[in-house]
Structure formats: structure tokens, C-alpha cells
Design an enzyme around this catalytic site. Structure first.
Site, short mmCIF file in Angstrom:
data_model
loop_
_atom_site.label_atom_id
_atom_site.label_comp_id
_atom_site.label_asym_id
_atom_site.label_seq_id
_atom_site.Cartn_x
_atom_site.Cartn_y
_atom_site.Cartn_z
N SER A 277 89.14 14.18 21.20
CA SER A 277 89.01 15.52 20.77
C SER A 277 89.43 15.50 19.41
CB SER A 277 89.84 16.29 21.59
OG SER A 277 90.29 17.55 20.97
N GLU A 290 79.33 13.33 31.30
CA GLU A 290 79.01 14.84 31.43
C GLU A 290 77.54 15.03 30.96
OE1 GLU A 290 82.33 16.69 29.04
OE2 GLU A 290 83.80 15.86 30.12
#
Ligand code: ARG
Length: 465
Positions: A277, A290
């Protein structure tokens, strides 16, 4: 630029319409397929005496040169051409004069585009199938090393019964096996040549369709010239197989996303297939999983678009059909990209065996086995089910696991007393490893059966050409 079909230089298309109609940005990708098909057509024209033999060989040689130049990047497809077919004919005419102008005898852009595209679709079926086999092989490797790795199996996302990681991963594989079969079927049905169908009604010239089909490497010719230029079902079939494959990839990806969450903690994903992140340094995100899930939507949408595009078209060719390629290429890119990423993702999974094992405790996953234990002693299933249910309730009340039965009054249901259950024996029976090991049905989670499933799939992958 004057169009192939233009007879009157003063009757030009409005530039807005011209750019709207142009497909060159998309169909440039078919340039090599079109060269292959055009070479076959030229050879056949020469053999049939439709054009002089020396013109035929000049065309074949020049097309080979064009191919080389394109590959070497010394030539690029002219983006001002109407489409890739016009580009090639213009290029041949520029280089060979009248010989170039003779290439289009006995064909139309309608059979030309249908043929180049069908060749592309057939090859795409094969290429995607190879990638799917590769992804399946990665899953088999993961299964192979986790035949004894116990984990909860879920229904309704509730812990249900003990299985193994190998058994769960083999569930994905079973879907992929059918997907690979579907792509093989699609490739076989796409293996027919539309070339020689002309605009819709063949040609008055002595065009030999079987010969061009053989030269291109198609197994056969399509059996009706109007169908040959009008139908895009080969593309739809690939798209449908790709869509089904994407549901499988997407569901497996969703499993991985869940497993990689802190809540589950069943796997971690190596940095080869997880991202950090930009703000939270502690995180490793399952982005490839995803995005595979996300790409599925695009594939389903394009399948739908292909079907709707085709459904109202009167026979035979109509320009609507030009939409097939953009939709198809997008599907192809999405599914191939997803398969490649999925194989790496699966190889990057590091199972947390201890976390999976702990997840088997406290959820009363052995409740069915309690009932089955009683069934084995002659208790009717529904009575056994009630007995097991009462036992679970008692365990919940006393905050004990099912395997702490020894400390619980087994008389909770008269069934236990009736058949004289020994708590010690029952506890052994409820060991998760034992629960899995006795599930010996074909396709079941018992290590013996799982080994069989892996072996069968490996053999199949090897023999499946
Ligand atoms: N670019 C066209 C397509 O992809 C080629 C065929 C054009 N044929 C015609 N009759 N306008 O469909």
C-alpha cells in the site's frame, strides 16, 4: 485515400463517416492472418489458371516480403487505410502493379475478413487452452504439496466440514478441466475455411475452396457460402468458453482474497503476486486476484455485446459484423492476461498450515460425523442427527469443543446410551484427520482419493495435445 470500392472520385465519403467506418486501428492485428490467407488465395488463383502463374508467385513472394518488413518494423500498417484488407491490396498494387490488382479475383472482403478472423479465433482457442493448462498445472503443484493440509470446507461461507487444501484447490481444477475441453471443442468447430464464399454466393470463377482451406491449414471448408460470411458463432463460442473460464478464475481469486485476509490468514502471497500500500506499510494486497475478478465483468459484457450485435442481422454480411473484432480482442486479452497472472498467483501462495488447522476447532465441524457414527451403530439418521444436535448444543453451553466429549454427559440423547457409545472411541472418530481420511468416495478429500485426482489430471494434461 481512394477506397477499393470507389468508382467515382467526386463521390467521396464525409470524413466523419469515413473515420467512423474505419476499422484499421482494430483489425491491423489480423495482418499476419490476412497475409497467410492471401498467399493461399494467390496460389490457388495461379493453379486454377485464373491469373498467370508468375503473377501468383510474385504475389506470394511479395506477401512474404511484407510479412518480413512488418516483423522487422521497417513497414507498418497504414492507419489511413479503410481496413487491413485494403491496406494489403493497396500495398501489393503499389509494389507489383497489375499483378497486385489481380489478387482480389474470386474473393470479397466479406470472405476475406471472415477467413482471417476465423483463423485468428481458432488459434486463440488453442493459445488460451495452453494458458489454461498452465494455470491448471500450477494448481496441481499447490495441491500436491498440501494433500494432508487440513482446513475447513465452507458452505454459505460458514465452516462446514473438514477438507484439505489440496481438495479445495482440486475443486478449481475440475472447473478448469471442463474449460480446457470447451476451448478444444471451440477450436475444432472453428477449424473451417470461409474463403471462396465470396461476397455471399461464391464466385463464377473456378475458385477451389478445398485447396485454399488446405493451404491455410483449416481442417475443412464451411458448407454454405452465405453462412460462411454471415456467422460469427466461432467468436461467440470462444467468448462463452472464456466467460465460463473467467467465472472459475474469479471464484478461485475470491477464495484467495478471503484466505489472504487477516480474518482468515490461511495464506500469504509472496511479493511476486501481491502489492504494497502507498500509505499503509504493513499491508500486502492481493491485487492480481482482485483484478482477475474485475476482468470477468468485461468478458461477460463483451460476450453479451457479441450476441446482441449478431442477433438482428439479416443474411448475409452486414457492416455490424465489423464490431466482432474489437469485442473479441478485448476478451482474448483479458482472459489470457488473467490466466497468466493466476498461474503466478497460485505459485506465490504460502499456506499457513497452523492457521487452517486452528480454524477447524470450535466450529463443531465434526457434527455430521457424530451423527454418522451413530448411523454406523444402527441408529436411524434423523434420530442420530437430533442426538448430534443436542450434543453440539450442550458443548456450546459448556463452552467446550466437540472433542471434549469425554467431559460431557453422553446421555444428552438417549441414542448415545441405546447403542452404548464410548466417548473415547468417539473422540478418536472425530479427529479431523480421521474425518477426512474416511471420506473415500470418488472425488472425495481422503488423501488417497486426492492423489488419484492429481495423477489423473496430470496424465490428462500430458496426453491432451
Ligand atoms: N472491415 C470490414 C469488417 O471487418 C471488412 C468487410 C467489409 N465488407 C463490406 N462489404 N463493407 O467487417
Amino acid at each position: 485515400m481512394a477506397k477499393l470500392w470507389q468508382t467515382d472520385a467526386s463521390a467521396r465519403l464525409d470524413p466523419t463517416v469515413e473515420s467512423f467506418l474505419s476499422s484499421i486501428v482494430v483489425d491491423s492485428r489480423l495482418v499476419f492472418e490476412d497475409i497467410e490467407c492471401s498467399q493461399a488465395h494467390a496460389i490457388m488463383l495461379g493453379e486454377q489458371g485464373i491469373i498467370p502463374r508468375q503473377d501468383a508467385s510474385a504475389l506470394v513472394d511479395e506477401l512474404a516480403k511484407i510479412r518480413k518488413e512488418l516483423e522487422a518494423d521497417t513497414l507498418s500498417v497504414d492507419q489511413n487505410a479503410e481496413d487491413v484488407h485494403s491496406f494489403l491490396e493497396d500495398e501489393l498494387t503499389r509494389r507489383l502493379g497489375d499483378a497486385g490488382k489481380s489478387i482480389h479475383a474470386g474473393r470479397s472482403r466479406n470472405d476475406q475478413v471472415a477467413t482471417a478472423f476465423k483463423l485468428h479465433v481458432r488459434n486463440a482457442c488453442r493459445a488460451t487452452r495452453a494458458l489454461a493448462k498452465n494455470a491448471l498445472a500450477a494448481c496441481l503443484d499447490l495441491a500436491e504439496t498440501n494433500i494432508e493440509t487440513l482446513m475447513p470446507g465452507y458452505t454459505h461461507l460458514q465452516r462446514a466440514q473438514p477438507v484439505t487444501l489440496a481438495h479445495h484447490v482440486l475443486a478449481w481444477c475440475a472447473g478448469f478441466e471442463r474449460d480446457i475441453g470447451r476451448l478444444a471443442d471451440a477450436a475444432a468447430r472453428a477449424d473451417e475455411s470461409p474463403l471462396g464464399a465470396g461476397a455471399l454466393a461464391g464466385s463464377g470463377l473456378s475458385v477451389d475452396r478445398e485447396r485454399t482451406a488446405g493451404l491455410i491449414g483449416f481442417a475443412r471448408v464451411s458448407m454454405n457460402t452465405m453462412d460462411a460470411v454471415a456467422d460469427r458463432d466461432a467468436a461467440v463460442e470462444y467468448a462463452a468458453a472464456a466467460a465460463t473460464l473467467m467465472t472459475h478464475l474469479s471464484r478461485a481469486s475470491e477464495d484467495i482474497v478471503l484466505w489472504a485476509s487477516s480474518e482468515y490468514g490461511f495464506v500469504s502471497i509472496l511479493p511476486t503476486a501481491s502489492t504494497g500500500s502507498s500509505i499503509m506499510p504493513q499491508k500486502r494486497n492481493p491485487d492480481p486476484a482482485e483484478l482477475i475478478r474485475g476482468k470477468a465483468g468485461r468478458v461477460f459484457g463483451n460476450l453479451q455485446a457479441l450476441l446482441v450485435m449478431e442477433k438482428g442481422i439479416p443474411y448475409a454480411y452486414n457492416r455490424d459484423l465489423q464490431e466482432d473484432k474489437a469485442l473479441f480482442f478485448e476478451i482474448e486479452e483479458a482472459v489470457n492476461g488473467a490466466l497468466g497472472a493466476f498461474a503466478v498467483l497460485v505459485k506465490s501462495l504460502v499456506p499457513n498450515v497452523a492457521r487452517m488447522r486452528v480454524a477447524l476447532d470450535g466450529g463443531y465441524l465434526e457434527a455430521t460425523d457424530v451423527a454418522e457414527y451413530l448411523v454406523k451403530l444402527g441408529v436411524p439418521f434423523r434420530t442420530a442427527y437430533q442426538a448430534s444436535k443436542l450434543l453440539v448444543q450442550r458443548c456450546v453451553e459448556e463452552n467446550k469443543s466437540l472433542r471434549a466429549i469425554a467431559q460431557i454427559d453422553l446421555e444428552v440423547h438417549e441414542a448415545f446410551g441405546r447403542v452404548g457409545v464410548s466417548a473415547e472411541e468417539l473422540v478418536r472418530y472425530l479427529d479431523p484427520q480421521a474425518c477426512v481420511a474416511r471420506r473415500m468416495q470418488t472425488g472425495g478429500p481422503a488423501p488417497l482419493r486426492v492423489r488419484e485426482q492429481i495423477r489423473r489430471l496430470r496424465d490428462w494434461l500430458e496426453t491432451e495435445s
